[in-house]
Design an enzyme around this catalytic site. Structure first.
Site, PDB file in Angstrom:
ATOM      1  N   LYS A  95       0.864  -1.186   0.000  1.00  0.00           N
ATOM      2  CA  LYS A  95       0.000   0.000   0.000  1.00  0.00           C
ATOM      3  C   LYS A  95       0.894   1.226   0.000  1.00  0.00           C
ATOM      4  O   LYS A  95       2.033   1.166   0.454  1.00  0.00           O
ATOM      5  CB  LYS A  95      -0.879  -0.005   1.259  1.00  0.00           C
ATOM      6  N   ASP A 111      -6.998   4.403  -4.508  1.00  0.00           N
ATOM      7  CA  ASP A 111      -7.670   4.262  -3.208  1.00  0.00           C
ATOM      8  C   ASP A 111      -8.267   5.648  -2.946  1.00  0.00           C
ATOM      9  O   ASP A 111      -8.478   6.420  -3.896  1.00  0.00           O
ATOM     10  CB  ASP A 111      -6.658   3.831  -2.122  1.00  0.00           C
TER      11      ASP A 111
HETATM   12  P1  NDP Z   1     -12.904   7.805  -2.762  1.00  0.00           P
HETATM   13  O1  NDP Z   1     -11.831   8.799  -2.569  1.00  0.00           O
HETATM   14  O2  NDP Z   1     -13.465   7.577  -4.094  1.00  0.00           O
HETATM   15  O3  NDP Z   1     -14.124   8.125  -1.760  1.00  0.00           O
HETATM   16  C1  NDP Z   1     -13.928   8.188  -0.384  1.00  0.00           C
HETATM   17  C2  NDP Z   1     -15.225   8.634   0.279  1.00  0.00           C
HETATM   18  O4  NDP Z   1     -15.107   8.506   1.693  1.00  0.00           O
HETATM   19  C3  NDP Z   1     -15.558  10.090  -0.001  1.00  0.00           C
HETATM   20  O5  NDP Z   1     -16.939  10.245   0.042  1.00  0.00           O
HETATM   21  C4  NDP Z   1     -14.898  10.792   1.187  1.00  0.00           C
HETATM   22  O6  NDP Z   1     -15.422  12.050   1.485  1.00  0.00           O
HETATM   23  C5  NDP Z   1     -15.186   9.820   2.299  1.00  0.00           C
HETATM   24  N1  NDP Z   1     -14.143   9.932   3.318  1.00  0.00           N
HETATM   25  C6  NDP Z   1     -12.812   9.760   3.143  1.00  0.00           C
HETATM   26  N2  NDP Z   1     -12.154   9.974   4.288  1.00  0.00           N
HETATM   27  C7  NDP Z   1     -13.092  10.297   5.191  1.00  0.00           C
HETATM   28  C8  NDP Z   1     -13.051  10.636   6.559  1.00  0.00           C
HETATM   29  N3  NDP Z   1     -11.881  10.678   7.229  1.00  0.00           N
HETATM   30  N4  NDP Z   1     -14.228  10.884   7.180  1.00  0.00           N
HETATM   31  C9  NDP Z   1     -15.400  10.830   6.514  1.00  0.00           C
HETATM   32  N5  NDP Z   1     -15.503  10.535   5.209  1.00  0.00           N
HETATM   33  C10 NDP Z   1     -14.371  10.263   4.569  1.00  0.00           C
HETATM   34  O7  NDP Z   1     -12.306   6.439  -2.140  1.00  0.00           O
HETATM   35  P2  NDP Z   1     -12.816   4.948  -2.376  1.00  0.00           P
HETATM   36  O8  NDP Z   1     -14.277   4.918  -2.568  1.00  0.00           O
HETATM   37  O9  NDP Z   1     -11.924   4.338  -3.378  1.00  0.00           O
HETATM   38  O10 NDP Z   1     -12.428   4.279  -0.979  1.00  0.00           O
HETATM   39  C11 NDP Z   1     -13.357   4.185   0.112  1.00  0.00           C
HETATM   40  C12 NDP Z   1     -12.917   3.082   1.067  1.00  0.00           C
HETATM   41  O11 NDP Z   1     -12.877   1.831   0.351  1.00  0.00           O
HETATM   42  C13 NDP Z   1     -11.513   3.250   1.662  1.00  0.00           C
HETATM   43  O12 NDP Z   1     -11.509   2.683   2.959  1.00  0.00           O
HETATM   44  C14 NDP Z   1     -10.645   2.401   0.738  1.00  0.00           C
HETATM   45  O13 NDP Z   1      -9.446   1.977   1.373  1.00  0.00           O
HETATM   46  C15 NDP Z   1     -11.594   1.223   0.507  1.00  0.00           C
HETATM   47  N6  NDP Z   1     -11.309   0.421  -0.666  1.00  0.00           N
HETATM   48  C16 NDP Z   1     -11.228   0.977  -1.916  1.00  0.00           C
HETATM   49  C17 NDP Z   1     -10.978   0.184  -3.022  1.00  0.00           C
HETATM   50  C18 NDP Z   1     -10.996   0.731  -4.407  1.00  0.00           C
HETATM   51  O14 NDP Z   1     -10.923  -0.092  -5.347  1.00  0.00           O
HETATM   52  N7  NDP Z   1     -11.101   2.023  -4.624  1.00  0.00           N
HETATM   53  C19 NDP Z   1     -10.715  -1.253  -2.868  1.00  0.00           C
HETATM   54  C20 NDP Z   1     -10.913  -1.761  -1.534  1.00  0.00           C
HETATM   55  C21 NDP Z   1     -11.173  -0.934  -0.484  1.00  0.00           C
HETATM   56  P3  NDP Z   1     -14.602  13.388   1.110  1.00  0.00           P
HETATM   57  O15 NDP Z   1     -14.728  13.523  -0.373  1.00  0.00           O
HETATM   58  O16 NDP Z   1     -15.244  14.470   1.864  1.00  0.00           O
HETATM   59  O17 NDP Z   1     -13.176  13.142   1.542  1.00  0.00           O
END
Ligand code: NDP
Length: 449
Positions: free
Chosen positions: A122, A162
């Site tokens: 990562k 991510d």
């Molecule tokens: P994105 O950046 O596309 O979206 C993240 C979302 O979560 C946004 O809505 C963001 O809001 C919100 N968010 C992020 N940090 C915080 C926080 N500290 N508090 C509240 N809301 C938060 O990321 P992904 O959708 O790709 O990832 C989401 C989760 O899924 C993560 O845990 C990631 O590790 C996991 N994941 C992702 C994969 C992938 O293929 N993308 C694969 C497996 C797991 P804001 O815009 O306001 O920051």
């Protein structure tokens, strides 16, 4: 186990998230260690918690006003027993070595569950992309890759996206890698379709999450049809989790970002989801704007002074956290249970605290840990690598059907491993045990390296 935990706390003080991720795995693999004394002799636990390599570097870049900024970049190459290091890059101000190590550690077991030949890693940076122009994002990605390129490669380490790293960032990162190496190779996944990406990769984590939910429900002769779901986040994973729930006849009433959440009693339908995709992926706006566009929805601003998140305090059947780590604490878990939620599936990595998980398990809630439920993303990244190696593209139906097959296989593997080790129906124990066995057996085969 206690000795190992004491050791990492003394050696890596302050790495709270890493300690949490390690403790969760160690607690569940005890029966495996009891049955296999040779693992102890080979100090397999001590080896598996120590990254093979940690790279930390300076990322200097200039904003549009000519101001110089310096961020910190990381790549944690955790374990390569099963294949090249594989795992996403996160750009978010909360990124620390502890967050990188917890994510890399989780990734090792998740990747093992996919059945594909993938090690775990990562990376990322404590860079905040919010409010930055496309040019600033490009300059940051180029500076980040100007160091990372010497550590990665299609047979060494293959990063993906991510939080904060989507198709735009992968494009800039790939362009810089190609320029520095003079090579067009599958060194990153999540690439755009017309230059090496795979169909279904953007959808894969969210779709895979819901395929896992469908498999859990099918085990009890149930389906998602007519079920009400709470989803958090509004990024990649949340969007495609909602899309697949809708395909399978479920109803979604919440979405969030770090500023707050919306509750839409009428349900988020396909047209509203299209609005969210445009809002988040193109306009890069806030979820607040959903409530302005659809007045029936109620927006609640995030309130850090509360001891719980009111998003999780609504009547529903299922909860699918898809935002970030530790977003469901013990109080939230109790609220979910009180509101009738019977199933929790982690789209995000480690979104539930240990207290929340204990409550779910004690109350017979169907609980799917992230390393099983969100493995669809890395699985299709593995399929993207396979297609790149063959210089071929599979059609959408083929990738989707392989994804469905992988999620069903992970589901079955979790149940079988849990049952075989005296924890029937416990998906957390099953995922940890099955992933652990695969990785440690490969490590033993490969000698003391
Ligand atoms: P994105 O950046 O596309 O979206 C993240 C979302 O979560 C946004 O809505 C963001 O809001 C919100 N968010 C992020 N940090 C915080 C926080 N500290 N508090 C509240 N809301 C938060 O990321 P992904 O959708 O790709 O990832 C989401 C989760 O899924 C993560 O845990 C990631 O590790 C996991 N994941 C992702 C994969 C992938 O293929 N993308 C694969 C497996 C797991 P804001 O815009 O306001 O920051």
């Amino acid at each position: 186990m206690t000795k190992i935990m004491e050791q990492i706390m003394a050696r890596d003080p302050g790495e709270r998230e890493f300690h949490q991720a390690v403790a969760e795995v160690l607690e569940t693999v005890q029966p495996v260690l009891d049955r296999n004394p040779e693992y102890r002799q080979a100090a397999i636990l001590e080896r598996i918690i120590e990254p093979e390599r940690v790279i930390q570097f300076r990322v200097p870049w200039m904003d549009d006003q000519g101001q110089v900024h310096v961020n910190r970049g990381f790549r944690v190459e955790m374990n390569s027993a099963l294949g090249p290091y594989k795992g996403g890059l996160r750009f978010h101000p909360s990124v620390t070595l502890s967050i990188m190590k917890f994510l890399a550690f989780e990734q090792v077991f998740k990747n093992a569950l996919t059945t594909l030949p993938l090690g775990g890693g990562k990376g990322g940076a404590d860079f905040n992309p919010k409010g930055r122009s496309d040019n600033e994002i490009m300059r940051f990605c180029q500076s980040f890759m100007a160091e990372l390129f010497r550590h990665i490669g299609p047979n060494t380490d293959v990063p993906a996206g991510d939080i904060g790293v989507g198709a735009r960032e992968i494009g800039f990162l790939f362009g810089m890698y190609k320029r520095l190496r003079n090579e067009f190779t599958g060194v990153l996944t999540g690439k755009s379709l017309n230059w090496g990406g795979s169909l279904i990769r953007p959808e894969a984590t969210g779709y895979g999450n819901v395929y896992f939910v469908a498999a859990m429900l099918a085990e009890r002769q149930e389906s998602l049809a007519g079920k009400t779901c709470l989803v958090s986040g509004s990024g990649n994973v949340a969007q495609f989790t909602v899309e697949k729930i809708l395909h399978l006849g479920g109803r979604v009433v919440t979405l969030s970002d770090s500023s707050g959440f919306i509750y839409d009693e009428e349900g988020i339908d396909a047209a509203k989801l299209a609005f969210v995709k445009e809002l988040k992926n193109i306009q890069r706006g806030r979820i607040l704007e959903y409530a302005a566009r659809y007045p029936a929805a109620v927006y609640t601003e995030a309130d850090g002074s509360l001891d719980h998140n009111p998003l999780w305090d609504h009547k529903a059947d299922c909860a699918l956290p898809c935002a970030t780590e530790n977003e469901i604490n013990g109080r939230d878990a109790q609220n979910l249970i009180n509101n009738g939620v019977r199933l929790v599936s982690e789209g995000a990595n480690m979104p539930c605290t240990p207290e929340a998980i204990d409550l779910f398990l004690d109350n017979n809630i169907l609980y799917a840990p992230g390393k099983a439920a969100n493995a669809g993303g890395v699985a299709v990244s593995g399929l993207e690598m396979a297609q790149n190696s063959m210089r071929l593209n599979w059609p959408r139906e083929e990738v989707d059907s392989r994804l469905q097959g992988i999620m069903k296989s992970i589901h079955r593997t979790c149940l079988e491993a849990a049952a075989a080790h005296g924890r029937p129906g416990n998906y957390l124990a099953g995922a940890n045990i099955a992933g652990f066995l695969k990785v440690v057996n490969a490590m033993l085969d490969q000698g003391l390296v």
